[in-house]
Enzyme design. Sequence first.
Site, PDB file in Angstrom:
ATOM      1  N   SER A  63      66.165  34.983   3.140  1.00 35.61           N
ATOM      2  CA  SER A  63      65.641  33.683   2.726  1.00 35.61           C
ATOM      3  C   SER A  63      65.935  32.621   3.765  1.00 35.61           C
ATOM      4  O   SER A  63      67.070  32.489   4.240  1.00 35.61           O
ATOM      5  CB  SER A  63      66.257  33.279   1.390  1.00 35.61           C
ATOM      6  OG  SER A  63      65.752  32.043   0.961  1.00 35.61           O
ATOM      7  N   CYS A  64      64.913  31.855   4.137  1.00 39.27           N
ATOM      8  CA  CYS A  64      65.022  31.004   5.327  1.00 39.27           C
ATOM      9  C   CYS A  64      65.235  29.535   5.029  1.00 39.27           C
ATOM     10  O   CYS A  64      65.384  28.742   5.943  1.00 39.27           O
ATOM     11  CB  CYS A  64      63.746  31.155   6.170  1.00 39.27           C
ATOM     12  SG  CYS A  64      62.245  30.631   5.315  1.00 39.27           S
TER      13      CYS A  64
END
EC number: 2.1.1.37
Length: 445
Positions: free
Chosen positions: A77-78
Amino acid sequence: MISLFSGAMGLDLGLEDAGFEVVLAVECDAQAVATIKKNKPTLPVIHQRIETVTSEQILKAAGLKAGGNFVVCGGPSCQSFSTAGQRRSLADPRGSLFNHFVRIVRETRPKFFAMENVRGMLSAALKHRPLDQRGPGHPPLEAEEELGSAFRVIVDELKGLNYYVAFDLLNSADYGTPQVRHRLIFLGSRDGKGIAIPKPTHSKDGEGGLAPWTTVRQAIGRFTETNPEGYPLRETEAKYLIHVPEGGNWRNLPQEMQEEALGGAYVSWGGRCGFFRRLAWDKPSPALPTQPYFRATMLCHPVALRPLSIKEYARIQQFPDTWKFAGTVSSRYRQIGNAVPVGLGTAIGQAIKAAWNMHSGKRPLGVVETSNSDLVKKMLNRPVTILNPPRMRGEADEQAHDLWREVTRKRRESAQGYAAAKPAAKPKRKVQSAEPHRESMAADA
């Protein structure tokens, strides 16, 4: 291959195009899991948060053994590394998802791994200091508060895997995707095979004998929908967008409407190029946000008075027309927007395949490197931090800010530098105002 953080499977579809087979998906979002099952009903899926999944559980479900001939791929997840929001980086629980990707690779020992993330991972700080706590009257930055400090930790963790790792910042438009979308790619080889970042197949105007970038027209120009599925344009946005021409944004509004349209953002220092944005037919799309129907993240059809439809969104990400998305309208936009463009995934898969078949030219293990000298120079010469622009700095004069900059610079120069690919004469790192970075920050987000 084993797919982690699978989402709508854009990266996986690209790798499959290159000849790999997905044997397991790991995904915690229920609506993304429904998408996977709708399209691949026989594919085993572990529907859990990665924090609760063991490597033994993954290997058993995939029918594989540790150290076997397989690939682990995924994009942790960025949001933690995006320039949008507070950028809490690795201190944010979402940032720790990177650590779980590393854990799975360490424990399963795949032949290769592929990890992707936003380019903000390159410049994120390990610890976030609010803007109003930087500058005169505040202590100099600690090493973990500097831009790039999180990346140094990431590199150390990847070195600890004892793989040969190549990385680079890639633009998906350079690989035939109708979208300018920058992604940070890491490719790792357990056996030291000289895996190389894929070379571009396209360029902006066909320079270097490459094909020109793919355009929005090529992706959706001949595609018609009787009732386009997606969010309709709200009246509050429609009254402004009707004045925006193809390829334009809020700057094309009449002067007297601009401040009204942007509200408080009109006088803020952050990126604003996404407000009331309409696509151009003969250019690639900007990077797809997860919510193309709000004024700050708008992606309006080139001529129709509406946001891009879900099917148009999917085409720009190069999903097959037969690929079905489950969930609410907002979830489907989010799944598509978060995906890796399929064409970029194909290029990554081809790079792994080429290294897989390589019989010579082994590289040292425990090394993380890039052959992109321009990227290295930018990383070494980037600012240490970002300050508010002059109009937002309160009463302190510029001389006081210069002194704070100097103290911060000296503290940094006395600390141990980041040695990867360091040139003979290291450029001085700067403290820079945020104001000149409006466009680049919005692009990062």
